[in-house]
Design an enzyme around this catalytic site. Structure first.
Site, short mmCIF file in Angstrom:
data_model
loop_
_atom_site.label_atom_id
_atom_site.label_comp_id
_atom_site.label_asym_id
_atom_site.label_seq_id
_atom_site.Cartn_x
_atom_site.Cartn_y
_atom_site.Cartn_z
N ASP A 8 26.74 21.42 -25.11
CA ASP A 8 27.22 22.48 -25.99
C ASP A 8 28.45 23.10 -25.35
O ASP A 8 28.78 22.82 -24.20
CB ASP A 8 26.11 23.52 -26.17
CG ASP A 8 26.48 24.56 -27.21
OD1 ASP A 8 27.36 24.28 -28.04
OD2 ASP A 8 25.89 25.65 -27.18
N GLU A 61 0.80 -1.22 0.00
CA GLU A 61 0.00 0.00 0.00
C GLU A 61 0.84 1.28 0.00
O GLU A 61 0.47 2.29 -0.61
CB GLU A 61 -0.94 0.02 1.21
CG GLU A 61 -2.09 -0.98 1.15
CD GLU A 61 -1.71 -2.29 1.83
OE1 GLU A 61 -0.51 -2.49 2.08
OE2 GLU A 61 -2.61 -3.12 2.08
#
Length: 512
Positions: A265, A223
């Site tokens: 980059d 649960e």
């Protein structure tokens, strides 16, 4: 997993176990509320960021050029486009010059399409409408003024996007949890059915056997697992938010954590992203105010592609000369094929000068002479090798190097690309973008966590190699755009193990 818990709660309520049903319901609700709150807050933050970095476009309104957000364009606006722009509207070309547009996003066509004012047949398809531009395509070269016809959800690009109805891919973490849920469901069904029939065969009461089997099913269900997952991911999201990272989807955190290769980059990521002009030199490598003067004329008078290099030239404060004695005559816009930009000016003596600035090799291709201390001399193999050697040496020191050339005319009426020939190579412009402070330590920390870093850059291989070495990465294996263009589809797979830098290839960015 949540569906299993909802089913378990429903069964518990059906057989009279109201307290257990309530407890399971509260756990499920708390997990869902936590996930919703975190992702809703992240979505709001993303919208705020999107509003701050909204795309701008130049339009003609009341005979003046104005810069507005893309969302503010309305049909009837005249949009000014130049090389590098993403086209924000579907529109008709009013006027153009050397205007080439990449429409691969719509048509799949690899090569740019020449566009110009005129008429197209009413039944012409998108690829045949040479007098029109479409949202989502990009300008490869030239300039144009376009009358906006449709915007936003009414464009061709929007209709294609709506038809495709992009679906967010499932993360590996979400897939793993889903498969675990399937496994738990199968185990519960087998165990419950076996236990139920075993009790019935042992002559236990039917209802008691059913309740015992259902209780076993509920007991087998974890649960708290969805709540634990949500709490853990939400805590990770808060930790990343403290570092300035917005997590829009909680289950993306696990994907980030399992990363083993980061492609980055260079400019603005590994470097400061603030480019400044470090020097202007003649062909022989001596500091030159004439080269700086020509560069300032070219950068300040051009009206096409806006870029940081021109801004760096325009912001130079030392050695500035008054430009009021020069008048702009014409311009040959930058494009990604020629990789150079030319501006024609007239000085106070009415002599016309065509000034070309761009990538060193591309400027050299347009030259037939060298402007040195001895005046004009033919550009031979020796002179070309000397220029190449200086270019390589400066690039290896981390500079981004541009070439500059001039050609003089008398009473010429108009200029075109054909005039970029037999020019005199005048000198070099050196730009510098230093590494960010602390980037070496960051990359070292990534390596310590088992994450490899590869650099993908639009700069030439020498600049890329110098920066990579400066920040502590390997620079002995570099793949250029030319190398990429020769690979087969199967050959692209090992590319992930090699640092990539573009060099003299117009297809590098797309290929990389």
């Amino acid at each position: 997993m949540v569906l299993i818990l909802v089913f378990a709660a429903a069964v518990s309520a059906f057989v009279g176990e109201g307290h257990e049903a309530a407890i399971i319901g509260v756990i499920v609700l708390a997990s869902c509320v936590l996930s919703f709150t975190q992702e809703y807050g992240a979505s709001r933050a993303m919208e705020a960021l999107r509003n701050r970095i909204s795309r701008k476009v130049t339009v003609l309104r009341d005979s003046f050029e104005r810069t507005v957000d893309v969302e503010e364009i309305v049909p009837g606006d005249v949009v000014c486009l130049s090389a590098g722009n993403l086209i924000p509207v579907d529109g008709v070309i009013l006027e153009s010059r050397d205007f080439n547009v990449s429409e691969s996003v719509l048509t799949g066509e690899t090569f740019p399409v020449v566009k110009s004012a005129g008429r197209s047949a009413p039944e012409a398809g998108i690829a045949q409408r040479t007098n029109a531009v479409f949202t989502g395509t990009s300008v490869r070269s030239g300039t144009a003024k376009v009358l906006a016809v449709t915007t936003g959800a009414h464009t061709e690009f929007a209709s294609i996007a709506e038809a495709l109805e992009r679906r967010i891919p499932e993360t590996e973490f979400a897939r793993g949890i889903r498969m675990f849920g399937y496994l738990m469901t199968e185990i519960m069904l087998v165990i419950v059915i076996l236990v139920f029939f075993a009790n019935v065969m042992l002559n236990r009461p039917f209802i008691e056997s059913l309740l015992f089997s259902l209780a076993l099913a509920v007991g087998l269900t974890p649960e708290l697992l969805p709540a634990i997952i949500s709490v853990t991911l939400a805590r990770g999201a808060r930790t990343m938010a403290a570092g300035g990272v917005i997590v829009r989807r909680l289950d993306a955190i696990e994907n980030l954590g399992s990363m083993d290769l980061l492609c980055t980059d260079k400019t603005g990521t590994l470097t400061e992203g603030v480019i400044h002009l470090d020097g202007s030199f003649d062909v022989e490598g001596n500091a030159s105010t004439d080269v700086l003067l020509f560069a300032r004329l070219n950068a300040t008078l051009q009206t096409g592609l806006k870029n940081p290099l021109d801004e760096a030239i325009a912001s130079v404060t030392h050695g500035r000369e008054d430009l009021s004695g020069f008048t702009k005559i014409d311009e040959i816009p930058y494009d990604f094929l020629r990789k150079r930009l030319s501006v024609a000016v007239q000085d106070s003596k009415r002599e016309q000068i065509l000034i070309t600035k761009g990538a060193v090799q591309n400027v050299l291709d347009a030259c037939g002479f060298v402007q040195g201390s001895r005046g004009l001399t033919p550009l031979g193999a020796t002179e070309r090798e000397a220029i190449d050697e200086r270019f390589r040496r400066w690039s290896a020191q981390g500079y981004r190097v541009l070439g500059l050339a001039v050609r003089r005319f008398q009473d010429k009426a108009g200029f075109s690309r054909d005039d970029e020939a037999d020019m005199a190579f005048a000198g070099f412009l050196l730009f510098l973008d230093p590494p960010k402070e602390g980037v070496r330590e960051t990359l070292s920390a990534l390596a310590g966590r088992g994450i490899g870093v590869k650099v993908i850059s639009g700069d030439n291989r020498y600049v890329a190699a110098h920066l990579v070495e400066a920040v502590g990465l390997r620079a002995d294996r570099i793949m250029t755009g030319e190398d990429l263009s020769k690979l087969t589809k199967n050959g692209f797979w090992p590319v992930s193990a090699i640092p990539i830098s573009s060099s003299r290839s117009t297809r590098t960015r797309k290929s990389a």
